[in-house]
Design an enzyme around this catalytic site. Structure first.
Site, short mmCIF file in Angstrom:
data_model
loop_
_atom_site.label_atom_id
_atom_site.label_comp_id
_atom_site.label_asym_id
_atom_site.label_seq_id
_atom_site.Cartn_x
_atom_site.Cartn_y
_atom_site.Cartn_z
N HIS A 144 0.84 -1.21 0.00
CA HIS A 144 0.00 0.00 0.00
C HIS A 144 0.88 1.25 0.00
CE1 HIS A 144 -3.10 -2.78 1.46
NE2 HIS A 144 -4.00 -1.83 1.35
N ASN A 174 8.26 -3.57 3.22
CA ASN A 174 6.83 -3.34 3.41
C ASN A 174 6.39 -3.61 4.84
OD1 ASN A 174 4.02 -2.99 2.71
ND2 ASN A 174 3.85 -5.22 2.62
#
Length: 362
Positions: A144, A174
């Site tokens: 994201h 991440n």
């Protein structure tokens, strides 16, 4: 030969024959009310599922989007407005070029339990669209750029799982580095009670870039530029897209030189050369302790100033072409409530009302 009367005409004739002038006036009034009321409610229902045009610009500082300075970046680009964030998507890299969001203490007070719903973005043409299969067994996370934990509503959460908001991210980058930076930025808003404007995205700095799937380009690094209007603090995180767990804090001008994007067109070059010691973890954020100043970047080449007419044109793109989220499109498709469907529903309601009154008069 006399023309055959319509069903509506037959109803009116019967009403007149029964001396029902008052009833007719009531029918007309009721029908008009039903049409206006029904149409308004239907339109409200549809509108409630989509982010408004003005809400799109709310995600930018002073309503001004980042601006792509290189013509090559504009190729197959898609300005997309989502609930709670905006994206400039590239059909070349099949990733966002930038993702903008505005965090406030009020927004982050809404806690939405995470529900994963990764999906392809239907507003992007098939040949430019990142697919779920592109990421499968690739060795990279669907990372994201606007995080799920920033989202204040279910619609916004759903939108955050669009692949238009994702880049292929190294797992440790991440799951550890990026997660800690996201938590730190949220803490700036919640603990220090101030608004935070963020622009995040990928960096493509190598001469030869790796791809996954059908051509989704793997970034060499990820960035997150941060501006806090209340204190003037500014800076950017720059994290290599690998498992090294490295991250450094740079100026916005440094990033603009790397990217070819004017990340905050509303700010002056002097502001963007300032660099503050942004927190690397949420634990470093103290309620009563402002962020310390770090240094002035005199070396990097800031993005050139953008003409007001060009910025206004970019604003219009987000107010028009980019104004419907993927969730809203899915809801509209499921409900089928386009303009013709709305008219049909209202007409059926009025016809049913007339039939009901007719039965009463028999």
């Amino acid at each position: 030969m006399a023309k055959k009367k319509s069903s509506s005409g037959q109803i009116l004739t019967r009403l007149f024959n029964q001396n029902g002038v008052k009833m007719i006036l009531g029918v007309v009034a009721a029908g008009s009310f039903a049409f206006a009321f029904g149409q308004e409610k239907i339109q409200q229902f549809v509108a409630s599922a989509t982010p408004s045009n003005s809400a799109c610009l709310d995600q930018f500082y002073r309503d001004v989007p980042p601006y792509l300075m290189k013509d090559s970046l504009n190729k197959h680009s898609y300005p997309l407005c989502f609930n709670g964030f905006n994206v400039m998507y590239s059909g070349v890299s099949k990733t966002p070029l930038w993702v903008a969001e505005a965090l406030t203490p009020e927004r982050l007070s809404q806690k939405i339990p995470r529900e994963d719903s990764f999906h392809e973005e239907p507003r992007v043409a098939q040949e430019h669209r990142a697919l779920l299969s592109d990421y499968r067994a690739s060795g990279y996370d669907r990372g994201h750029m606007a995080p799920n934990a920033d989202m204040p509503t279910k619609d916004a959460q759903f939108d955050s799982f669009s692949l238009a908001n994702m880049v292929p991210q190294a797992p440790k980058n991440n799951q550890q580095v990026w997660r800690e930076l996201e938590e730190a930025v949220r803490a700036l808003a919640t603990r220090q009670k101030q608004d935070v404007y963020i622009v995040s995205g990928p960096v493509f700095a190598a001469k030869k870039l790796k791809t996954i799937g059908r051509g989704v380009i793997v970034p060499t690094a990820t960035y997150k530029a941060v501006y806090l209007p209340k204190t003037g603090a500014i800076g950017a995180y720059y994290a290599p897209n690998d498992n090294s767990l490295q991250v450094k804090i740079v100026s916005v001008c440094y990033l603009e030189e790397q990217l070819g994007i004017n990340l905050f067109p509303q700010l002056t070059e002097e502001q963007k050369r300032n660099t503050y010691n942004l927190p690397l973890k949420a634990t470093a954020v103290k309620a009563a302790k402002p962020i310390d100043y770090s240094h002035w970047d005199a070396e990097s080449q800031c993005a050139e100033e953008v003409d007001n007419s060009a910025l206004q044109a970019m604003q219009k793109q987000f107010k028009s072409a980019g104004g419907t989220s993927s969730h809203a499109q899915n809801q509209d498709a499921a409900s089928g409530l386009d303009a013709s469907a709305q008219d049909a529903i209202v007409k059926q309601l009025i016809e049913a009302l007339l039939q009901y009154i007719l039965q009463l008069l028999k």
